[in-house]
Design a protein around this motif. Structure first.
Motif, mmCIF file in Angstrom:
data_model
loop_
_atom_site.group_PDB
_atom_site.id
_atom_site.type_symbol
_atom_site.label_atom_id
_atom_site.label_comp_id
_atom_site.label_asym_id
_atom_site.label_seq_id
_atom_site.Cartn_x
_atom_site.Cartn_y
_atom_site.Cartn_z
ATOM 1 N N PRO A 98 42.580 43.175 41.520
ATOM 2 C CA PRO A 98 42.788 43.090 42.957
ATOM 3 C C PRO A 98 42.019 44.214 43.653
ATOM 4 O O PRO A 98 41.813 45.279 43.067
ATOM 5 N N PRO A 99 41.604 43.987 44.896
ATOM 6 C CA PRO A 99 40.796 45.011 45.560
ATOM 7 C C PRO A 99 41.558 46.289 45.862
ATOM 8 O O PRO A 99 40.960 47.351 46.015
ATOM 9 N N ALA A 100 42.881 46.183 45.976
ATOM 10 C CA ALA A 100 43.751 47.343 46.222
ATOM 11 C C ALA A 100 45.149 46.954 45.802
ATOM 12 O O ALA A 100 45.464 45.768 45.622
ATOM 13 N N LEU A 101 46.025 47.933 45.653
ATOM 14 C CA LEU A 101 47.400 47.652 45.242
ATOM 15 C C LEU A 101 48.329 47.433 46.424
ATOM 16 O O LEU A 101 49.495 47.111 46.233
ATOM 17 N N GLY A 169 51.297 45.512 33.554
ATOM 18 C CA GLY A 169 52.684 45.125 33.790
ATOM 19 C C GLY A 169 53.483 46.124 34.589
ATOM 20 O O GLY A 169 54.715 46.113 34.532
ATOM 21 N N SER A 170 52.800 46.972 35.387
ATOM 22 C CA SER A 170 53.517 47.965 36.183
ATOM 23 C C SER A 170 53.083 47.868 37.638
ATOM 24 O O SER A 170 51.946 47.522 37.952
ATOM 25 N N TRP A 171 54.007 48.206 38.529
ATOM 26 C CA TRP A 171 53.705 48.192 39.964
ATOM 27 C C TRP A 171 52.687 49.261 40.312
ATOM 28 O O TRP A 171 51.775 49.036 41.112
ATOM 29 N N LYS A 172 52.804 50.449 39.722
ATOM 30 C CA LYS A 172 51.942 51.562 40.106
ATOM 31 C C LYS A 172 50.504 51.376 39.649
ATOM 32 O O LYS A 172 49.575 51.855 40.296
ATOM 33 N N ALA A 173 50.305 50.679 38.536
ATOM 34 C CA ALA A 173 48.955 50.544 37.994
ATOM 35 C C ALA A 173 48.294 49.222 38.348
ATOM 36 O O ALA A 173 47.089 49.176 38.605
ATOM 37 N N GLY A 175 49.945 46.817 40.579
ATOM 38 C CA GLY A 175 50.391 46.344 41.881
ATOM 39 C C GLY A 175 51.252 45.115 41.828
ATOM 40 O O GLY A 175 51.737 44.633 42.854
ATOM 41 N N GLY A 176 51.490 44.570 40.631
ATOM 42 C CA GLY A 176 52.292 43.370 40.481
ATOM 43 C C GLY A 176 51.963 42.667 39.191
ATOM 44 O O GLY A 176 51.162 43.149 38.378
ATOM 45 N N GLY A 177 52.568 41.504 38.995
ATOM 46 C CA GLY A 177 52.344 40.711 37.798
ATOM 47 C C GLY A 177 51.308 39.627 38.036
ATOM 48 O O GLY A 177 50.262 39.886 38.641
#
Length: 373
Positions: A98-101, A169-173, A175-177
């Motif tokens: 993704p271009p950004a989180l 699999g993490s929000w911080k890295a 941004g979602g699944g």
């Protein structure tokens, strides 16, 4: 036609796809440099692809190699800051998804593009096959008629071992699944074909994978033109497919593939009485080139040659990212979300987990789900 100097930042698996596709562009591009924090991986990659400029620091690469374009092939959490550094240095950026989180991070691109006089583009390679261009031209026109009903499914399979890399699999890295990291390619193509979306209602859950994010989302999306679509983004599907179906007034057009398509992956079904009109409209389009990175690279060089905005540029990439944010916001709040709702101050503007709301909801859901084996 100008020859553009290109640098690859990140030398993992996706960078190899970029390098292979750049080699097909021949005299349109010169691959001048690569960058990776892992010296051994950088050396092996550069040796394989004949890259002379080798750097472990992006700032040094920009100063010394002086590329025209940087391809960002790094993990998702690095994309936005690296893009901003490149743009401000006067270098165009083509970033993997993704271009950004978050929308908040993405909106920082506006200033960076203005500072450097450069442009940002996101890798959404499915837009660039001849068949998708033909479909976009015909959907809503007199031959196919108005789009009415659609579905867009990314049904992929990722075992628990896939998430052994610490950033997956993490929000911080990430941004979602699968909504952010997998299905985004397919529903970006749906938006490319149908135009702006207006409202989404969604659910998301963690069905089986040992992640902090969802492994499944399902959404109902309404579009400005009145069409309604369902979207499924799954990492739980052993028979993997990527599918789009759009039912127009006079024709159904379908695409079924996995990671890329040719014209043969598209199917047309005319409504009774419209057989010849639909067939002639489709066959009258150029239908030779399939989708893929090289098709997007060449479209990017053509736009730069002509002084035009880059395809899959910041504005259209933001629409896709905003839909992802809206899917999460609706799923975790239980209410429909309209395009334009997620603005500064909204809990889902700064992160796809809604300031932790998504994590809490998924944790509560997981209480009733058997632990992954």
């Amino acid at each position: 036609m100008r020859t553009y100097k290109v640098a690859l930042v990140g030398t993992g698996g996706i960078a190899a796809i970029h390098a292979d596709n750049l080699s097909r562009a021949k005299d349109r591009v010169e691959l001048v440099a690569a960058c990776d924090v892992d010296e051994a991986r950088l050396a092996a990659f550069s040796d394989e692809h004949g890259i002379v400029g080798r750097y472990q620091d992006l700032t040094q690469l920009l100063a010394e190699a002086k590329p025209d374009i940087v391809h960002l092939c790094t993990p998702p959490m690095l994309h936005i800051d690296q893009a901003i550094e490149c743009l401000e240095a006067g270098v165009h950026v083509l970033s993997e998804k993704p271009p950004a989180l978050s929308l908040a991070d993405f909106d920082r691109l506006n200033t960076a593009q203005a500072v450097g006089g450069t442009q940002f583009s996101c890798v959404f390679q499915h837009r660039f096959g001849d068949a998708s261009a033909a479909a976009q031209a015909l959907i809503g026109g007199s031959d196919f008629g108005r789009p009415l009903v659609a579905r867009c499914d990314t049904l992929w399979y990722r075992p628990d071992s896939y998430f052994e890399l610490p950033w997956r699999g993490s929000w911080k890295a990430e941004g979602g699944g699968p909504t952010m990291g997998h299905g985004i390619h397919q529903f970006d193509l749906l938006l490319h074909l149908l135009g702006p979306w207006t409202e989404v209602t969604a659910i998301a859950s963690r069905q089986a994978r040992a992640t902090s994010t969802e492994d499944l989302s399902v959404a109902l999306v309404r579009f400005e033109n009145g069409a309604v679509a369902t979207l499924i983004n799954s990492l739980l599907s052993p028979r993997e497919t990527s599918d789009i179906r759009i039912d127009c007034e006079f024709a159904t057009i379908e695409l079924s593939h996995l990671y890329g398509y040719s014209t043969d992956n598209w199917t047309l079904t005319p409504a009774p009485g419209h057989e010849s009109t639909v067939a002639n409209a489709w066959s009258g389009q150029p239908l030779e080139r399939g989708s893929g990175h090289s098709a997007q690279f060449l479209a990017m060089y053509d736009a730069l040659d002509a002084g035009k905005p880059l395809p899959a540029g910041a504005d259209s990439a933001r629409q896709t990212l905003e839909l992802a944010a809206a899917i999460y916001a609706s799923a975790f709040t239980g209410v429909p979300v309209r395009r334009g709702d997620i603005v500064p101050g909204h809990p889902f503007y700064a992160g796809m987990d809604g300031a932790g709301l998504g994590t809490r909801v998924l944790d509560e859901t997981a209480l009733s789900v058997p632990s992954p084996v």
